[in-house]
Design an enzyme around this catalytic site. Structure first.
Site, PDB file in Angstrom:
ATOM      1  N   ARG A  18      42.632  39.734  35.845  1.00  0.00           N
ATOM      2  CA  ARG A  18      42.854  38.886  37.028  1.00  0.00           C
ATOM      3  C   ARG A  18      41.545  38.615  37.756  1.00  0.00           C
ATOM      4  NH1 ARG A  18      46.194  41.631  40.830  1.00  0.00           N
ATOM      5  NH2 ARG A  18      45.415  43.461  39.803  1.00  0.00           N
ATOM      6  N   ASN A  36      49.999  40.227  38.439  1.00  0.00           N
ATOM      7  CA  ASN A  36      50.554  41.106  37.409  1.00  0.00           C
ATOM      8  C   ASN A  36      52.072  41.061  37.465  1.00  0.00           C
ATOM      9  OD1 ASN A  36      48.117  42.053  36.427  1.00  0.00           O
ATOM     10  ND2 ASN A  36      48.146  43.931  37.611  1.00  0.00           N
TER      11      ASN A  36
END
Length: 90
Positions: A18, A36
């Site tokens: 990320r 997530n």
């Protein structure tokens, strides 16, 4: 403006995926988010100029994280995605 939602799976959690996706987005002028999921995947919403979004998607599929690996992804274009003024990670 092109808006997409993609979900990527593989080695995409616990490897800086990320964070490096956000760095890539910031470099390319892409706005959106990366989050997530409980199943181990990451959902990405991205928006920007069509050509930039297309290149962003290809780079995400190749994994912006050197330790990550995308083995499966889904991609949809969705004009109803909420517009953002920056790229965030949750």
């Amino acid at each position: 403006m092109k808006k997409i939602r993609m979900n990527v799976s593989g080695r995409v959690q616990g490897v800086g995926f990320r964070y490096t996706t956000k760095m890539l987005a910031d470099q390319m002028g892409i706005y959106g988010s990366a989050m997530n999921e409980d199943d181990g995947s990451v959902t990405i919403e991205a928006m920007g100029e069509e050509d930039a979004v297309d290149v962003f998607v290809e780079k995400v599929k190749a994994s912006p994280s050197p330790y990550g690996r995308v083995t499966f992804f889904t991609l949809e274009e969705n004009a109803r995605i909420t517009e953002r003024k920056r790229f965030i990670t949750n």
